[in-house]
Enzyme design. Structure first.
Site, short mmCIF file in Angstrom:
data_model
loop_
_atom_site.label_atom_id
_atom_site.label_comp_id
_atom_site.label_asym_id
_atom_site.label_seq_id
_atom_site.Cartn_x
_atom_site.Cartn_y
_atom_site.Cartn_z
N CYS A 127 0.86 -1.18 0.00
CA CYS A 127 0.00 0.00 0.00
C CYS A 127 0.90 1.23 0.00
O CYS A 127 1.72 1.39 0.89
CB CYS A 127 -0.88 0.04 1.24
SG CYS A 127 -1.32 -1.56 1.94
N GLU B 48 -7.40 9.17 1.21
CA GLU B 48 -6.85 8.68 -0.04
C GLU B 48 -7.93 8.34 -1.06
O GLU B 48 -9.02 7.87 -0.72
CB GLU B 48 -6.02 7.41 0.19
CG GLU B 48 -4.82 7.63 1.08
CD GLU B 48 -3.95 6.40 1.22
OE1 GLU B 48 -2.72 6.56 1.36
OE2 GLU B 48 -4.49 5.27 1.20
#
EC number: 5.3.3.2
Length: 286
Positions: free
Chosen positions: A141, A203
């Site tokens: 990630c 995000e």
């Protein structure tokens, strides 16, 4: 009890590894896709904050590697439609004060790498990570950076380039083992999650799937432990996290994918029909 006791299968324990700081193997010359040339005038030059990010005394104890990344990496700022509106340091983008007061939103990606037995590779984040240390999460990630090769929007190529770069940085997976054209971008989600009060995430996350047998050499600055899990083993992991057993925690973005998408997409992984699951038009606000 150590995190390794959380699973019934043997864990892969990490040794101290030194990975090259260079990611030249992920340069554009290794990609099968042709990079589209971007004129500098087409790249938004707006930076959310002028000058260097301000730190406080609490940052003095930040791990040196993570501190360097916090100030050197420039994240891509986007609006809620995923339109690029500027860039700022990783440090600024992850301060909850900025997320709440300025609504800073940056582009990210989450890689889900399966082996030929259709087991998913998970990682436990290093205890030196600034956000969400020691939580278990999907394979990798991170963020595409504000650079030409990672700003290419056609077929999510910039994000795929970034994913290849970070798989090397975090897990030592060489570019040849994860060709850019082997990633399938299945969808996008928008989420916000505080970490410890000071830090957090906001995000617009690209969800990338890939099925490859790879050699993994984790970087201990980024990763504490790794493990391949079957579908049933992941379900048991989620149950343990829900019960709070042994302090086990999952990252918020990983949990959102598990709860909303992963199991049905896993069916497509096993059937070889991932293309049928692609939906890059929708941005799921979770």
């Amino acid at each position: 009890m150590s995190a390794s006791s959380l699973f019934n299968l043997p864990l892969i324990r990490l040794r101290s590894l030194t990975l090259s700081s260079s990611s030249s193997s992920s340069s554009s010359s290794s990609f099968r896709f042709a990079h589209r040339s971007l004129s500098p005038r087409k790249l938004p030059s707006f930076r959310a904050f002028s000058g260097a990010a301000m730190t406080d005394t609490k940052d003095a104890g930040m791990d040196a590697v993570q501190r360097r990344l916090m100030f050197e990496d420039e994240c891509i700022l986007v609006d809620e439609t995923d339109r690029v509106v500027g860039h700022d340091s990783k440090y600024n983008c992850h301060l909850m004060e900025n997320i709440e007061s300025k609504n800073l939103l940056h582009r990210a990606f989450s890689v889900f790498l399966f082996n030929s037995k259709y087991e998913l590779l998970l990682q436990q984040r290093s205890n030196t990570k600034v956000t969400f240390p020691l939580v278990w999460t999907n394979t990798c990630c991170s963020h595409p950076l504000y650079r030409e090769s990672e700003l290419i929007q056609e077929n999510a190529l910039g994000v795929r380039n970034a994913a290849q770069r970070k798989l090397l940085d975090e897990l030592g997976i060489v570019a040849e083992d994860v060709p850019v054209n082997e990633f399938t971008a299945l969808g996008r989600m928008l989420y916000k999650a505080p970490s410890d009060g000071k830090w957090g995430e906001h995000e617009l996350d690209y969800l990338l799937f890939i099925v490859r047998d790879v050699k993994v050499q984790p970087n201990p600055d980024e990763v504490a432990e790794i493990k391949y899990v079957s579908r049933e083993e992941l379900k048991e992991l989620v149950k343990k996290a829900d019960a709070g057993e042994e302090g086990l925690k999952l990252s918020p973005w990983f949990r959102l994918v598990v709860d909303n998408f992963l199991m049905k997409w896993w069916d497509h992984v096993e059937k070889g029909t991932l293309g049928e699951a692609i939906d890059m038009k929708t941005i799921h606000k979770l």
